[in-house]
Enzyme design. Structure first.
Site, PDB file in Angstrom:
ATOM      1  N   HIS A 113      42.478  32.023  40.357  1.00  0.00           N
ATOM      2  CA  HIS A 113      43.329  31.254  41.261  1.00  0.00           C
ATOM      3  C   HIS A 113      43.835  29.999  40.558  1.00  0.00           C
ATOM      4  O   HIS A 113      43.058  29.294  39.912  1.00  0.00           O
ATOM      5  CB  HIS A 113      42.554  30.830  42.520  1.00  0.00           C
ATOM      6  CG  HIS A 113      41.939  31.982  43.264  1.00  0.00           C
ATOM      7  ND1 HIS A 113      40.776  32.579  42.845  1.00  0.00           N
ATOM      8  CD2 HIS A 113      42.334  32.619  44.399  1.00  0.00           C
ATOM      9  CE1 HIS A 113      40.475  33.554  43.694  1.00  0.00           C
ATOM     10  NE2 HIS A 113      41.393  33.602  44.633  1.00  0.00           N
ATOM     11  N   LYS A 139      42.291  40.353  41.131  1.00  0.00           N
ATOM     12  CA  LYS A 139      42.990  39.476  42.083  1.00  0.00           C
ATOM     13  C   LYS A 139      43.499  38.251  41.318  1.00  0.00           C
ATOM     14  O   LYS A 139      42.703  37.467  40.789  1.00  0.00           O
ATOM     15  CB  LYS A 139      42.059  39.040  43.214  1.00  0.00           C
ATOM     16  CG  LYS A 139      42.735  38.122  44.240  1.00  0.00           C
ATOM     17  CD  LYS A 139      41.722  37.606  45.259  1.00  0.00           C
ATOM     18  CE  LYS A 139      42.376  36.643  46.246  1.00  0.00           C
ATOM     19  NZ  LYS A 139      41.371  35.950  47.091  1.00  0.00           N
TER      20      LYS A 139
END
EC number: 4.2.1.10
Length: 295
Positions: A113, A139
């Protein structure tokens, strides 16, 4: 798979999330204020009833964890004893290798992230490859400062050999949360109340957006039809709430301008357009009148 992200401070947060129709729950245990022993029965029930992702997000990537990395790794190992469907750990975190080695039957979402922006595609691809080498699902999430940032992130879907979740946070990246679903992202994250990331939309708003672009739940039979109704009901509730908000704003404008709340001509036009749904819209119009009166 639509997944409701839930900041879990107390066991009650888990039980409340189980009342939602979301088929998947990401339980964010970096927010946990009670002990794991106290939360364990709720977590066990969640794992038994839904697809569950257990996440303890570190501060460096937008999480609320305030302990040491050693304590976080220890918590992950205890969470793996619950055999959740997934755990999410940052691919660049020191604890990642230990969690990956101990995951057993639980699938690992290896994530990255960036809340500061969106780096060049070459960097994003290197992150995706690093995550793919570690986990079962990749992700990659960044913050979009302009819409084209989202295009770079979306390009990661299909770029590595593992299923890939990729989208951009923030207002400029909001469209990527829908585009990712269309491109084959295996998980789409929504809010069930309190958002856990910038630009995260509510479950009901997501249902409305998906239906608006022609998407529909897969499968056949009664379970699929019930899921379809959940989508439609959620979309209707989102739109009705939005209609009330607009009417409330209209009421304020009318009052400040000295205009009457009721507009018989406008109301007749709305009810005529409603056609077979006239009776339903009569109730909606009455609700909106009431909102304008107290605005």
């Amino acid at each position: 798979m639509i997944c409701g992200a839930v900041p879990v401070r107390k066991p009650a947060d888990v039980y409340r999330a189980l009342d939602s129709p979301a088929p998947c729950l990401e339980l964010r245990l970096d927010y946990l204020e009670s002990s794991l022993a106290e939360a364990k029965p709720a977590l066990e029930e969640a794992v038994a009833r839904r697809t569950v992702i257990l996440t303890v997000r570190r501060r460096e990537e937008g999480g609320a964890w305030r302990g040491t990395e050693e304590e976080r790794a220890a918590l992950y190992l205890k969470l793996l004893e619950l055999t959740p469907h997934f755990v999410d750990v940052e691919a660049a975190a020191p604890a990642a290798g230990q969690v990956a080695a101990a995951r057993g039957r639980t699938k690992l979402i290896a994530s990255r992230h960036d809340f500061g922006g969106t780096p060049p595609y070459e960097t994003l691809l290197s992150w995706a490859r690093e995550a793919a080498a570690l986990g079962d699902v990749v992700k990659i999430v960044t913050y979009a400062r302009e819409p084209r940032d989202g295009l770079a992130v979306l390009s990661l879907i299909g770029a590595v050999e593992k299923p890939t979740v990729a989208f951009a946070m923030g207002p400029a990246g909001a469209y990527t949360r829908l585009a990712a679903a269309a491109l084959g992202s295996p998980i789409m994250y929504v809010s069930l109340g309190e958002a856990t990331a910038p630009g995260q939309i509510s479950l009901d708003a997501y249902y409305a957006a998906l239906l608006g672009m022609g998407a529909a739940p897969g499968g056949e039979g009664l379970p699929a039809l019930r899921e379809a109704l959940d989508w439609i009901d959620g979309a209707l509730m989102h739109l009705l709430k939005r209609r009330l908000e607009v009417c409330r704003d209209m009421g304020k404008i009318k009052k400040s301008a000295g205009l009457p709340i009721y507009d018989d001509i406008r109301e007749a036009q709305v009810l005529k357009r409603a056609g077979d749904f006239k009776q339903i819209f009569e109730l909606v119009v009455q609700m909106c009148k009431a909102v304008q009166l107290v605005a």
